[in-house]
Design a protein around this motif. Structure first.
Motif, PDB file in Angstrom:
ATOM      1  N   ALA A  25      11.534   5.567  -4.909  1.00 14.82           N
ATOM      2  CA  ALA A  25      10.761   4.804  -3.926  1.00 14.82           C
ATOM      3  C   ALA A  25      11.641   3.757  -3.256  1.00 14.82           C
ATOM      4  CB  ALA A  25       9.565   4.136  -4.599  1.00 14.82           C
ATOM      5  N   ARG A  26      12.564   3.169  -4.015  1.00 15.11           N
ATOM      6  CA  ARG A  26      13.476   2.176  -3.444  1.00 15.11           C
ATOM      7  C   ARG A  26      14.361   2.810  -2.373  1.00 15.11           C
ATOM      8  NH1 ARG A  26      16.610   1.341  -7.542  1.00 15.11           N
ATOM      9  NH2 ARG A  26      15.254  -0.161  -8.572  1.00 15.11           N
ATOM     10  N   ASP A  27      14.825   4.014  -2.630  1.00 14.01           N
ATOM     11  CA  ASP A  27      15.639   4.716  -1.629  1.00 14.01           C
ATOM     12  C   ASP A  27      14.853   4.933  -0.344  1.00 14.01           C
ATOM     13  OD1 ASP A  27      17.771   4.855  -3.368  1.00 14.01           O
ATOM     14  OD2 ASP A  27      17.358   6.912  -4.016  1.00 14.01           O
ATOM     15  N   VAL A  28      13.587   5.301  -0.500  1.00 12.82           N
ATOM     16  CA  VAL A  28      12.755   5.578   0.668  1.00 12.82           C
ATOM     17  C   VAL A  28      12.506   4.315   1.480  1.00 12.82           C
ATOM     18  CG1 VAL A  28      10.487   6.341   1.456  1.00 12.82           C
ATOM     19  CG2 VAL A  28      11.654   7.595  -0.367  1.00 12.82           C
ATOM     20  N   VAL A  29      12.072   3.241   0.827  1.00 11.94           N
ATOM     21  CA  VAL A  29      11.771   2.018   1.575  1.00 11.94           C
ATOM     22  C   VAL A  29      13.055   1.402   2.132  1.00 11.94           C
ATOM     23  CG1 VAL A  29       9.655   1.546   0.296  1.00 11.94           C
ATOM     24  CG2 VAL A  29      11.799   0.538  -0.485  1.00 11.94           C
ATOM     25  N   GLY A  30      14.175   1.630   1.451  1.00  7.59           N
ATOM     26  CA  GLY A  30      15.448   1.141   1.970  1.00  7.59           C
ATOM     27  C   GLY A  30      15.794   1.801   3.287  1.00  7.59           C
ATOM     28  N   GLU A  31      15.525   3.091   3.375  1.00  5.57           N
ATOM     29  CA  GLU A  31      15.779   3.809   4.616  1.00  5.57           C
ATOM     30  C   GLU A  31      14.786   3.394   5.696  1.00  5.57           C
ATOM     31  OE1 GLU A  31      17.860   6.398   7.100  1.00  5.57           O
ATOM     32  OE2 GLU A  31      18.341   5.624   5.106  1.00  5.57           O
ATOM     33  N   LEU A  32      13.558   3.117   5.295  1.00  4.11           N
ATOM     34  CA  LEU A  32      12.561   2.656   6.262  1.00  4.11           C
ATOM     35  C   LEU A  32      13.000   1.363   6.934  1.00  4.11           C
ATOM     36  CD1 LEU A  32       9.083   3.256   4.558  1.00  4.11           C
ATOM     37  CD2 LEU A  32       9.850   4.176   6.750  1.00  4.11           C
ATOM     38  N   GLY A  33      13.692   0.522   6.166  1.00  2.88           N
ATOM     39  CA  GLY A  33      14.122  -0.760   6.716  1.00  2.88           C
ATOM     40  C   GLY A  33      15.437  -0.695   7.460  1.00  2.88           C
ATOM     41  N   SER A  34      16.069   0.471   7.492  1.00  2.00           N
ATOM     42  CA  SER A  34      17.357   0.595   8.152  1.00  2.00           C
ATOM     43  C   SER A  34      17.186   0.648   9.670  1.00  2.00           C
ATOM     44  CB  SER A  34      18.073   1.864   7.682  1.00  2.00           C
ATOM     45  OG  SER A  34      19.220   2.113   8.474  1.00  2.00           O
ATOM     46  N   ASP A  80       3.058  16.739  -0.643  1.00  2.00           N
ATOM     47  CA  ASP A  80       3.344  17.553  -1.828  1.00  2.00           C
ATOM     48  C   ASP A  80       2.197  17.461  -2.830  1.00  2.00           C
ATOM     49  OD1 ASP A  80       5.792  18.248  -0.742  1.00  2.00           O
ATOM     50  OD2 ASP A  80       6.917  17.780  -2.566  1.00  2.00           O
ATOM     51  N   ALA A  81       1.724  16.234  -3.046  1.00  2.15           N
ATOM     52  CA  ALA A  81       0.628  16.032  -4.001  1.00  2.15           C
ATOM     53  C   ALA A  81      -0.649  16.699  -3.499  1.00  2.15           C
ATOM     54  CB  ALA A  81       0.396  14.535  -4.223  1.00  2.15           C
ATOM     55  N   ALA A  82      -0.896  16.608  -2.191  1.00  2.00           N
ATOM     56  CA  ALA A  82      -2.096  17.224  -1.624  1.00  2.00           C
ATOM     57  C   ALA A  82      -2.055  18.747  -1.762  1.00  2.00           C
ATOM     58  CB  ALA A  82      -2.239  16.836  -0.147  1.00  2.00           C
ATOM     59  N   MET A  83      -0.888  19.337  -1.489  1.00  4.29           N
ATOM     60  CA  MET A  83      -0.774  20.790  -1.603  1.00  4.29           C
ATOM     61  C   MET A  83      -0.948  21.249  -3.036  1.00  4.29           C
ATOM     62  SD  MET A  83      -0.739  22.517   1.045  1.00  4.29           S
ATOM     63  CE  MET A  83      -0.424  24.030   0.121  1.00  4.29           C
ATOM     64  N   ALA A  84      -0.393  20.501  -3.982  1.00  2.00           N
ATOM     65  CA  ALA A  84      -0.565  20.850  -5.391  1.00  2.00           C
ATOM     66  C   ALA A  84      -2.041  20.782  -5.778  1.00  2.00           C
ATOM     67  CB  ALA A  84       0.263  19.918  -6.276  1.00  2.00           C
ATOM     68  N   LYS A  92       0.826  -1.202   0.000  1.00  2.00           N
ATOM     69  CA  LYS A  92       0.000   0.000   0.000  1.00  2.00           C
ATOM     70  C   LYS A  92       0.868   1.263   0.000  1.00  2.00           C
ATOM     71  CE  LYS A  92      -4.074  -1.982   2.272  1.00  2.00           C
ATOM     72  NZ  LYS A  92      -4.960  -1.936   3.461  1.00  2.00           N
ATOM     73  N   LEU A  93       1.959   1.222   0.750  1.00  2.00           N
ATOM     74  CA  LEU A  93       2.873   2.364   0.794  1.00  2.00           C
ATOM     75  C   LEU A  93       3.561   2.557  -0.555  1.00  2.00           C
ATOM     76  CD1 LEU A  93       4.230   4.567   2.491  1.00  2.00           C
ATOM     77  CD2 LEU A  93       5.942   2.869   3.184  1.00  2.00           C
ATOM     78  N   ILE A  94       3.973   1.461  -1.161  1.00  2.00           N
ATOM     79  CA  ILE A  94       4.618   1.533  -2.477  1.00  2.00           C
ATOM     80  C   ILE A  94       3.667   2.139  -3.504  1.00  2.00           C
ATOM     81  CG2 ILE A  94       5.525   0.162  -4.388  1.00  2.00           C
ATOM     82  CD1 ILE A  94       6.489  -1.856  -2.217  1.00  2.00           C
ATOM     83  N   ARG A  95       2.442   1.665  -3.511  1.00  2.00           N
ATOM     84  CA  ARG A  95       1.461   2.195  -4.473  1.00  2.00           C
ATOM     85  C   ARG A  95       1.216   3.678  -4.235  1.00  2.00           C
ATOM     86  NH1 ARG A  95      -3.831  -1.264  -5.434  1.00  2.00           N
ATOM     87  NH2 ARG A  95      -3.883   0.192  -7.187  1.00  2.00           N
ATOM     88  N   ALA A  96       1.171   4.070  -2.968  1.00  2.00           N
ATOM     89  CA  ALA A  96       0.971   5.487  -2.659  1.00  2.00           C
ATOM     90  C   ALA A  96       2.117   6.331  -3.219  1.00  2.00           C
ATOM     91  CB  ALA A  96       0.856   5.676  -1.146  1.00  2.00           C
ATOM     92  N   MET A  97       3.335   5.857  -3.041  1.00  2.00           N
ATOM     93  CA  MET A  97       4.493   6.614  -3.523  1.00  2.00           C
ATOM     94  C   MET A  97       4.558   6.660  -5.047  1.00  2.00           C
ATOM     95  SD  MET A  97       7.613   5.800  -0.864  1.00  2.00           S
ATOM     96  CE  MET A  97       7.571   4.021  -1.044  1.00  2.00           C
ATOM     97  N   LEU A  98       4.292   5.531  -5.686  1.00  2.00           N
ATOM     98  CA  LEU A  98       4.408   5.463  -7.143  1.00  2.00           C
ATOM     99  C   LEU A  98       3.221   6.091  -7.861  1.00  2.00           C
ATOM    100  CD1 LEU A  98       5.758   1.807  -7.637  1.00  2.00           C
ATOM    101  CD2 LEU A  98       7.079   3.930  -7.546  1.00  2.00           C
ATOM    102  N   GLU A  99       2.015   5.718  -7.445  1.00  2.00           N
ATOM    103  CA  GLU A  99       0.819   6.100  -8.195  1.00  2.00           C
ATOM    104  C   GLU A  99       0.257   7.456  -7.796  1.00  2.00           C
ATOM    105  OE1 GLU A  99      -1.965   2.870  -7.850  1.00  2.00           O
ATOM    106  OE2 GLU A  99      -0.448   1.365  -8.348  1.00  2.00           O
ATOM    107  N   VAL A 100       0.336   7.798  -6.513  1.00  2.00           N
ATOM    108  CA  VAL A 100      -0.206   9.079  -6.053  1.00  2.00           C
ATOM    109  C   VAL A 100       0.892  10.129  -5.933  1.00  2.00           C
ATOM    110  CG1 VAL A 100      -1.576  10.244  -4.294  1.00  2.00           C
ATOM    111  CG2 VAL A 100      -2.003   7.834  -4.788  1.00  2.00           C
TER     112      VAL A 100
END
Length: 213
Positions: free
Chosen positions: A64-73, A188-192, A48-56
């Motif tokens: 997105a890979r950088d973000v989830v990589g940091e989440l798992g650190s 960012d998407a919401a503000m736009a 669900k998080l991946i879809r939010a980052m990619l699609e929304v």
């Protein structure tokens, strides 16, 4: 659950789930036999998080890979997650320019930050992006638009404080880290989106005033 159940539960096809795993976006499931892999609720949440980052949020797979990589650190911090999320959503400037116009724009951004009293370094991904915008405004002879930067900064400051206050109230580091990601990427998407809505309303009011004058 098996991958078919995961696909049905998330609305993401089996080939796409496998693609997420290959690209390092989704951790592999637990192999229970040579032909079976088991997935859990954490995979549902991650998809669900991946879809939010990619699609929304419109992030690239690499971002997105950088973000989830940091989440798992295990060494992640909320402040560190903020930096990763900001880098993911900030469009890179063409590169640091040179010459008088670039230096002038750098000075303007530095002064804006100073006026706001912000503890921010030039390495912030938004800093050079803003410098590039200032240079572009001047290149197009639109100095008038530069007068909006303080208004943008005022709104951005209030919003940032509200966002971080909300995230501070979330329990656990995992929840805070995910909140930073969603708040930055989807924020960012919401503000736009809200700005587009507000612009239409403001434009309609101006138009009505013009015709009634």
């Amino acid at each position: 659950m098996r991958i078919g159940e995961l696909a049905k539960l998330t609305g993401v096809s089996v080939p796409t789930i496998k693609y997420y795993v290959r690209e390092g976006l989704l951790p592999p499931g637990e192999r229970t036999s040579p032909n079976q892999v088991r997935y859990g609720s954490a995979h549902v949440r991650r998809i669900k998080l991946i879809r939010a980052m990619l699609e929304v949020g419109g992030l690239s797979v690499a971002a997105a890979r950088d973000v989830v990589g940091e989440l798992g650190s295990p060494e992640r911090t909320v402040h560190g997650m903020l930096g990763v999320a900001q880098s993911a959503v900030t469009r890179s400037a063409a590169g640091r320019g040179a010459g008088e116009e670039w230096e002038r724009a750098e000075h303007d951004v530095r002064e804006l930050v100073r006026r706001r009293g912000w503890a921010v370094k030039p390495e912030n991904p938004g800093w050079q992006a803003l410098v590039q915008i200032v240079v572009t405004y001047r290149d197009l002879d639109r100095e008038d638009l530069l007068t909006l930067l303080d208004a943008y900064a005022e709104a951005a400051g209030r919003l940032a404080e509200a966002e971080l206050a909300k995230i501070a109230g979330v329990a656990g580091t995992d929840g805070k880290a995910e909140g930073v990601v969603l708040g930055t990427v989807l924020g960012d998407a919401a503000m736009a989106a809200l700005r587009r809505i507000a612009q239409e309303d403001a434009s309609a009011r101006v138009q009505a005033g013009y015709w009634s004058a």
